[in-house]
Design a protein around this motif. Structure first.
Motif, PDB file in Angstrom:
ATOM      1  N   PHE A 138       0.824  -1.218   0.000  1.00 32.20           N
ATOM      2  CA  PHE A 138       0.000   0.000   0.000  1.00 32.20           C
ATOM      3  C   PHE A 138       0.854   1.264   0.000  1.00 32.20           C
ATOM      4  CE2 PHE A 138      -3.948   2.303   1.521  1.00 32.20           C
ATOM      5  CZ  PHE A 138      -4.719   1.926   0.443  1.00 32.20           C
ATOM      6  N   GLU A 139       1.984   1.204  -0.716  1.00 33.42           N
ATOM      7  CA  GLU A 139       2.893   2.344  -0.808  1.00 33.42           C
ATOM      8  C   GLU A 139       2.613   3.055  -2.133  1.00 33.42           C
ATOM      9  OE1 GLU A 139       5.333   5.031  -1.608  1.00 33.42           O
ATOM     10  OE2 GLU A 139       5.920   3.259  -2.771  1.00 33.42           O
ATOM     11  N   SER A 169      -0.740  -6.870   0.814  1.00 30.73           N
ATOM     12  CA  SER A 169      -1.258  -5.927   1.809  1.00 30.73           C
ATOM     13  C   SER A 169      -2.570  -6.396   2.404  1.00 30.73           C
ATOM     14  CB  SER A 169      -1.478  -4.552   1.155  1.00 30.73           C
ATOM     15  OG  SER A 169      -2.637  -4.574   0.327  1.00 30.73           O
ATOM     16  N   HIS A 170      -2.905  -5.813   3.521  1.00 30.49           N
ATOM     17  CA  HIS A 170      -4.228  -6.021   4.106  1.00 30.49           C
ATOM     18  C   HIS A 170      -5.305  -5.345   3.273  1.00 30.49           C
ATOM     19  CE1 HIS A 170      -7.629  -5.921   6.744  1.00 30.49           C
ATOM     20  NE2 HIS A 170      -7.509  -4.633   6.974  1.00 30.49           N
ATOM     21  N   GLN A 171      -4.975  -4.186   2.687  1.00 25.69           N
ATOM     22  CA  GLN A 171      -5.968  -3.449   1.892  1.00 25.69           C
ATOM     23  C   GLN A 171      -6.474  -4.280   0.717  1.00 25.69           C
ATOM     24  OE1 GLN A 171      -3.198  -2.096   3.189  1.00 25.69           O
ATOM     25  NE2 GLN A 171      -4.193  -0.643   4.574  1.00 25.69           N
ATOM     26  N   ALA A 172      -5.610  -5.138   0.161  1.00 27.07           N
ATOM     27  CA  ALA A 172      -6.053  -6.022  -0.920  1.00 27.07           C
ATOM     28  C   ALA A 172      -7.138  -6.966  -0.429  1.00 27.07           C
ATOM     29  CB  ALA A 172      -4.865  -6.815  -1.472  1.00 27.07           C
ATOM     30  N   ILE A 223     -10.881   5.178  -2.902  1.00 27.77           N
ATOM     31  CA  ILE A 223      -9.541   5.339  -2.324  1.00 27.77           C
ATOM     32  C   ILE A 223      -8.872   3.985  -2.126  1.00 27.77           C
ATOM     33  CG2 ILE A 223      -8.277   6.076  -0.262  1.00 27.77           C
ATOM     34  CD1 ILE A 223     -10.344   8.368  -0.026  1.00 27.77           C
ATOM     35  N   LEU A 224      -9.619   3.001  -1.662  1.00 30.44           N
ATOM     36  CA  LEU A 224      -9.055   1.667  -1.482  1.00 30.44           C
ATOM     37  C   LEU A 224      -8.512   1.097  -2.794  1.00 30.44           C
ATOM     38  CD1 LEU A 224     -11.558  -0.110   0.959  1.00 30.44           C
ATOM     39  CD2 LEU A 224      -9.104   0.236   1.340  1.00 30.44           C
ATOM     40  N   TYR A 272     -12.794   5.091   5.986  1.00 32.39           N
ATOM     41  CA  TYR A 272     -13.698   4.016   5.581  1.00 32.39           C
ATOM     42  C   TYR A 272     -13.081   2.634   5.776  1.00 32.39           C
ATOM     43  CZ  TYR A 272     -16.693   1.215   2.509  1.00 32.39           C
ATOM     44  OH  TYR A 272     -17.525   0.263   1.995  1.00 32.39           O
ATOM     45  N   GLU A 273     -11.804   2.507   5.500  1.00 33.40           N
ATOM     46  CA  GLU A 273     -11.152   1.210   5.650  1.00 33.40           C
ATOM     47  C   GLU A 273     -11.323   0.674   7.068  1.00 33.40           C
ATOM     48  OE1 GLU A 273      -6.710  -0.502   6.156  1.00 33.40           O
ATOM     49  OE2 GLU A 273      -6.915   1.147   4.744  1.00 33.40           O
TER      50      GLU A 273
END
Length: 330
Positions: free
Chosen positions: A100-101, A119-122, A142-143, A271-272
């Motif tokens: 997430f960079e 990443s966790h965001q994935a 944004i995610l 939101y995440e």
């Protein structure tokens, strides 16, 4: 084979995962590993020195539990970010591993480098991942676009789809001996010390709180507030049977791994964190909308969660990374 590991350094969770994965990737035969980091807000050190450090994009908080859109807009150096994207030597790498960079992700997207998001965001943006009751279109955008990628390895509180891993619990937490007593560990970086002092003034159990905006430790009644320090934080973690924190990913899942009572407070406007909270509640966490909405007494008398410890998938993740580095598809 030249691999770049690019990590978002605006929080401790990404760097904590990097501490675990970087030595494993670097130990692979024939790999030359380089590390880049965006942001300098993390209090956790990388296992090897970063060769590139960027301002990147940081979220700014209002010290009362929420995201400050105005500070985020004005305190980030957007021109510098764009310049970094176009000048970094991204094409020299056989693979960019991105947690997430945004600089490396956008450089790879716009300049044609091979990138794998780890990443966790994935995991959060996967269509089968838990969501809050009300979805937020801007948050979803944004995610998807903060650090864009075409292929990814994701982590989440539950493995709910093929290619999705449960939490990657770092070795220093997995192997940390526990001597828990009735004590609360608090890490709420979006709250100021005054809010913490007011809320815990009459707390019946000891509270160890860590803050990013404090120069020296303060003790008031049962509450002790101090600056974030990795060694002292791990000590407090081991000694506490309860954890109160924002709805990030690493600390909450580490608490559940060791069967600690967990309450999360999503940072307002992020939101995440609402997505994270929706998933964490499913595996035993409490959720409050704000610090002052948490029923502290009731939470402290709730039973400890009974979560089966997640196995260590580190080697499988590194194997997947090396597969992509060799030009294969996930």
């Amino acid at each position: 084979m030249k691999i770049l590991y690019a990590v978002q350094g605006t929080g401790n969770g990404h760097v904590a995962r990097a501490r675990h994965l970087i030595p494993l990737i670097a130990a692979q035969p024939g790999v030359e590993l380089e590390v880049w980091i965006s942001g300098t807000e993390s209090q956790v050190d990388l296992p090897i020195e970063a060769t590139q450090t960027f301002k990147g994009i940081s979220l700014k908080y209002n010290r009362h539990g929420g995201l400050s859109y105005l500070k985020t807009l004005w305190q980030n150096r957007w021109g510098q970010f764009a310049a970094d994207v176009f000048k970094v030597p991204i094409k020299q790498f056989d693979l960019v591993v991105c947690d997430f960079e945004p600089v490396s992700a956008w450089a790879a997207k716009l300049r044609g480098a091979r990138l794998l998001e780890v990443s966790h965001q994935a995991g959060v943006r996967h269509p089968k991942a838990p969501r809050p009751k009300h979805r937020n279109a801007l948050g979803e955008f944004i995610l998807r676009n903060f650090a864009p990628s075409n292929q990814a390895i994701g982590f989440h509180a539950q493995s709910f789809a093929e290619g999705m891993y449960p939490p990657l619990i770092r070795k220093e937490i997995r192997d940390l001996p526990q001597n828990a007593r009735h004590q609360i560990l608090v890490y709420l970086p979006a709250y100021g010390t005054d809010d913490l002092l007011a809320f815990f003034a009459d707390c019946p159990v000891p509270v160890r709180a860590f803050a990013t905006n404090i120069d020296h430790a303060r003790q008031e009644g049962s509450l002790r507030i101090e600056a974030v320090d990795s060694e002292r934080f791990l000590q407090a973690f081991a000694e506490s049977d309860s954890v109160l924190c924002s709805a990030g990913f690493e600390l909450p899942t580490e608490a559940l791994f060791h069967k600690k009572r967990l309450a999360v407070i999503p940072i307002k406007g992020q939101y995440e964190q609402l997505c994270n909270a929706a998933a964490l509640v499913q595996v035993g966490a409490w959720q409050a909308t704000s610090l002052h909405k948490l029923n502290l007494a009731r939470w402290l008398h709730s039973p400890l969660p009974q979560v089966v410890p997640w196995p260590d998938f580190s080697e499988a993740v590194v194997e997947q990374i090396m597969k992509v580095a060799r030009g294969e598809e996930l």
